[in-house]
Design an enzyme around this catalytic site. Sequence first.
Site, PDB file in Angstrom:
ATOM      1  N   HIS A   9       4.641  22.954  55.518  1.00  0.00           N
ATOM      2  CA  HIS A   9       5.273  24.246  55.225  1.00  0.00           C
ATOM      3  C   HIS A   9       6.699  24.342  55.743  1.00  0.00           C
ATOM      4  CE1 HIS A   9       4.168  25.043  59.423  1.00  0.00           C
ATOM      5  NE2 HIS A   9       5.105  25.968  59.403  1.00  0.00           N
TER       6      HIS A   9
HETATM    7  C1  UD1 Z   1       7.175  31.043  59.395  1.00  0.00           C
HETATM    8  C2  UD1 Z   1       8.056  30.634  60.562  1.00  0.00           C
HETATM    9  C3  UD1 Z   1       7.739  29.217  60.979  1.00  0.00           C
HETATM   10  C4  UD1 Z   1       6.256  29.030  61.247  1.00  0.00           C
HETATM   11  C5  UD1 Z   1       5.442  29.541  60.064  1.00  0.00           C
HETATM   12  C6  UD1 Z   1       3.981  29.509  60.409  1.00  0.00           C
HETATM   13  C7  UD1 Z   1      10.326  31.587  60.637  1.00  0.00           C
HETATM   14  C8  UD1 Z   1      11.758  31.312  60.399  1.00  0.00           C
HETATM   15  N1  UD1 Z   1       9.471  30.660  60.201  1.00  0.00           N
HETATM   16  O1  UD1 Z   1       7.504  30.204  58.316  1.00  0.00           O
HETATM   17  O2  UD1 Z   1       8.441  28.909  62.169  1.00  0.00           O
HETATM   18  O3  UD1 Z   1       5.996  27.678  61.446  1.00  0.00           O
HETATM   19  O4  UD1 Z   1       5.810  30.897  59.771  1.00  0.00           O
HETATM   20  O5  UD1 Z   1       3.183  29.454  59.286  1.00  0.00           O
HETATM   21  O6  UD1 Z   1       9.982  32.585  61.196  1.00  0.00           O
HETATM   22  N2  UD1 Z   1       4.132  34.006  52.190  1.00  0.00           N
HETATM   23  C9  UD1 Z   1       3.088  34.563  51.505  1.00  0.00           C
HETATM   24  N3  UD1 Z   1       2.143  35.243  52.219  1.00  0.00           N
HETATM   25  C10 UD1 Z   1       2.199  35.419  53.545  1.00  0.00           C
HETATM   26  C11 UD1 Z   1       3.281  34.860  54.236  1.00  0.00           C
HETATM   27  C12 UD1 Z   1       4.236  34.166  53.546  1.00  0.00           C
HETATM   28  O7  UD1 Z   1       2.977  34.439  50.279  1.00  0.00           O
HETATM   29  O8  UD1 Z   1       1.289  36.048  54.125  1.00  0.00           O
HETATM   30  C13 UD1 Z   1       5.131  33.233  51.425  1.00  0.00           C
HETATM   31  C14 UD1 Z   1       6.272  34.077  50.877  1.00  0.00           C
HETATM   32  O9  UD1 Z   1       6.628  33.553  49.642  1.00  0.00           O
HETATM   33  C15 UD1 Z   1       7.378  33.802  51.884  1.00  0.00           C
HETATM   34  C16 UD1 Z   1       7.104  32.377  52.309  1.00  0.00           C
HETATM   35  O10 UD1 Z   1       5.697  32.253  52.302  1.00  0.00           O
HETATM   36  O11 UD1 Z   1       8.655  33.952  51.332  1.00  0.00           O
HETATM   37  C17 UD1 Z   1       7.650  32.039  53.678  1.00  0.00           C
HETATM   38  O12 UD1 Z   1       7.143  32.935  54.662  1.00  0.00           O
HETATM   39  P1  UD1 Z   1       7.990  33.190  56.006  1.00  0.00           P
HETATM   40  O13 UD1 Z   1       7.192  33.975  56.959  1.00  0.00           O
HETATM   41  O14 UD1 Z   1       9.341  33.688  55.678  1.00  0.00           O
HETATM   42  O15 UD1 Z   1       8.201  31.729  56.566  1.00  0.00           O
HETATM   43  P2  UD1 Z   1       7.132  30.585  56.846  1.00  0.00           P
HETATM   44  O16 UD1 Z   1       7.479  29.419  56.030  1.00  0.00           O
HETATM   45  O17 UD1 Z   1       5.760  31.153  56.760  1.00  0.00           O
HETATM   46  N1  UDP Z   2      -3.929  26.905  60.977  1.00  0.00           N
HETATM   47  C1  UDP Z   2      -5.010  27.604  60.464  1.00  0.00           C
HETATM   48  N2  UDP Z   2      -5.288  27.475  59.124  1.00  0.00           N
HETATM   49  C2  UDP Z   2      -4.562  26.693  58.287  1.00  0.00           C
HETATM   50  C3  UDP Z   2      -3.456  25.981  58.839  1.00  0.00           C
HETATM   51  C4  UDP Z   2      -3.165  26.118  60.188  1.00  0.00           C
HETATM   52  O1  UDP Z   2      -5.705  28.303  61.197  1.00  0.00           O
HETATM   53  O2  UDP Z   2      -4.868  26.634  57.090  1.00  0.00           O
HETATM   54  C5  UDP Z   2      -3.596  27.097  62.400  1.00  0.00           C
HETATM   55  C6  UDP Z   2      -3.528  25.843  63.225  1.00  0.00           C
HETATM   56  O3  UDP Z   2      -4.769  25.585  63.837  1.00  0.00           O
HETATM   57  C7  UDP Z   2      -2.473  26.165  64.263  1.00  0.00           C
HETATM   58  C8  UDP Z   2      -1.586  27.160  63.575  1.00  0.00           C
HETATM   59  O4  UDP Z   2      -2.298  27.639  62.451  1.00  0.00           O
HETATM   60  O5  UDP Z   2      -3.058  26.795  65.379  1.00  0.00           O
HETATM   61  C9  UDP Z   2      -0.327  26.491  63.161  1.00  0.00           C
HETATM   62  O6  UDP Z   2       0.380  27.317  62.346  1.00  0.00           O
HETATM   63  P1  UDP Z   2       1.519  26.777  61.390  1.00  0.00           P
HETATM   64  O7  UDP Z   2       1.337  25.342  61.135  1.00  0.00           O
HETATM   65  O8  UDP Z   2       1.521  27.702  60.235  1.00  0.00           O
HETATM   66  O9  UDP Z   2       2.830  27.079  62.245  1.00  0.00           O
HETATM   67  P2  UDP Z   2       3.660  26.250  63.321  1.00  0.00           P
HETATM   68  O10 UDP Z   2       2.752  25.842  64.421  1.00  0.00           O
HETATM   69  O11 UDP Z   2       4.289  25.094  62.609  1.00  0.00           O
HETATM   70  O12 UDP Z   2       4.701  27.210  63.756  1.00  0.00           O
END
Ligand code: UD1
Ligand code: UDP
Length: 366
Positions: free
Chosen positions: A206
């Site tokens: 992601h």
């Molecule tokens: C965010 C964090 C990242 C973290 C990740 C965990 C920032 C800059 N990034 O990235 O550090 O590792 O969360 O997963 O804060 N979306 C949905 N449904 C949701 C959430 C997101 O459809 O419930 C989609 C939307 O299209 C959105 C995209 O995911 O634009 C990105 O979501 P966003 O929270 O902006 O960033 P992440 O890539 O999730």
């Molecule tokens: N995780 C989860 N379901 C998923 C993918 C990840 O519960 O389908 C959990 C995972 O165990 C970890 C956390 O989400 O604890 C990590 O989140 P993510 O990879 O989205 O974010 P990051 O750690 O890179 O910020």
Amino acid sequence: MSDATVLSVVGARPQFIKAFPVSRLLREHLSEVLVHTGQHYDFGMSDVFFEELDIPEPDYNLGVGSANHANQTAEMLRRIDEVVEAERPDLLLVHGDTNSTLAGALVAAKRNIAVAHVEAGLRSDNWAMPEEVNRVLTDRCSDLLFVPSERAVETLTAEGVIDGVTVTGDVMYDAITRVRDRAPSASTVLDDLGYGDGEYVLATVHRQANTDDPTRLASVVEGLASSPRPVVVPLHPRTEDALKRHDLWERAKTELDVIDPVGYLDFVGLLDGAERVATDSGGVQKEAFYLDTRCVTLRDETEWVETVEAGWNELVGADAEAIRAALRRTEDLPEKPSLYGGGHAAERVVDDIVAHLRQEPPKTNR
Ligand code: UD1
Ligand code: UDP
């Protein structure tokens, strides 16, 4: 002191997991107001964690949702500030490195309210990574910096941040320790997918650098598709959008076992049973280490350097050939050192916050 209030800000999936061991414990000693920014909002990215981990219901959900970095962060700043104005907390607690983390820290710093940061002192040294900006700025705003390792202390010292730093270990180790035994009976995901232990590779993707660059994303798909074992991919919605946008969706659906994001218990079950994991997640690299699962990291650098030095994590970037080779590597892994504490990080965080609030009057000038 008994009336002291901590305002905790969460918003994205990994923060719910970090709040899980901390929030309940915090509430045994003082009042907590839990604020969910709404950065993540799908059931499978948010509510599922509150339900299955019994995390206290947020007192506020700010419903910020998705937008580009500036707009998302700006909306968070505005809405968190309104809550701070209403609640007048003595300390604001943030976790990790997302936009929700930075927004919380910045609001509090501007209002002269103490900031505590869980997972401070981590650096990827890649300033193009949005999380790196969030880490550095959040640490700069923080009065209490809870770090997972001595390396993080050295990093902060080199940046001139010395006061308020405490090595607590990793709260995610606390979290996984609590659910590891529960996951096999609570989760049916392996049976549902029809895989036995060690029969599949788990993958998560992601990171912005991988999803927003079509060449890197295609190369990651290519590398994963070359796995000798089936690859289960609980897909982040961001990556589903990117695969569709970059014309890679059909290939991914055909050659990988793509499923919806799963809850924490299912994920821990999947990670525990995987032959290895390929990921660009921060948290998953550590969880793999805790669960004795070999990790292939789809990034060029990591802030969890100790796992690489220990020989349990291999950095392969988005290079299809390097991913293919890493998925085939069979050498035995070295003996595992103990990293990131012993599963009592949340206690240390809470003890430190309580001690801080006892020793000093709140800095807020209300
Ligand atoms: C965010 C964090 C990242 C973290 C990740 C965990 C920032 C800059 N990034 O990235 O550090 O590792 O969360 O997963 O804060 N979306 C949905 N449904 C949701 C959430 C997101 O459809 O419930 C989609 C939307 O299209 C959105 C995209 O995911 O634009 C990105 O979501 P966003 O929270 O902006 O960033 P992440 O890539 O999730
Ligand atoms: N995780 C989860 N379901 C998923 C993918 C990840 O519960 O389908 C959990 C995972 O165990 C970890 C956390 O989400 O604890 C990590 O989140 P993510 O990879 O989205 O974010 P990051 O750690 O890179 O910020």
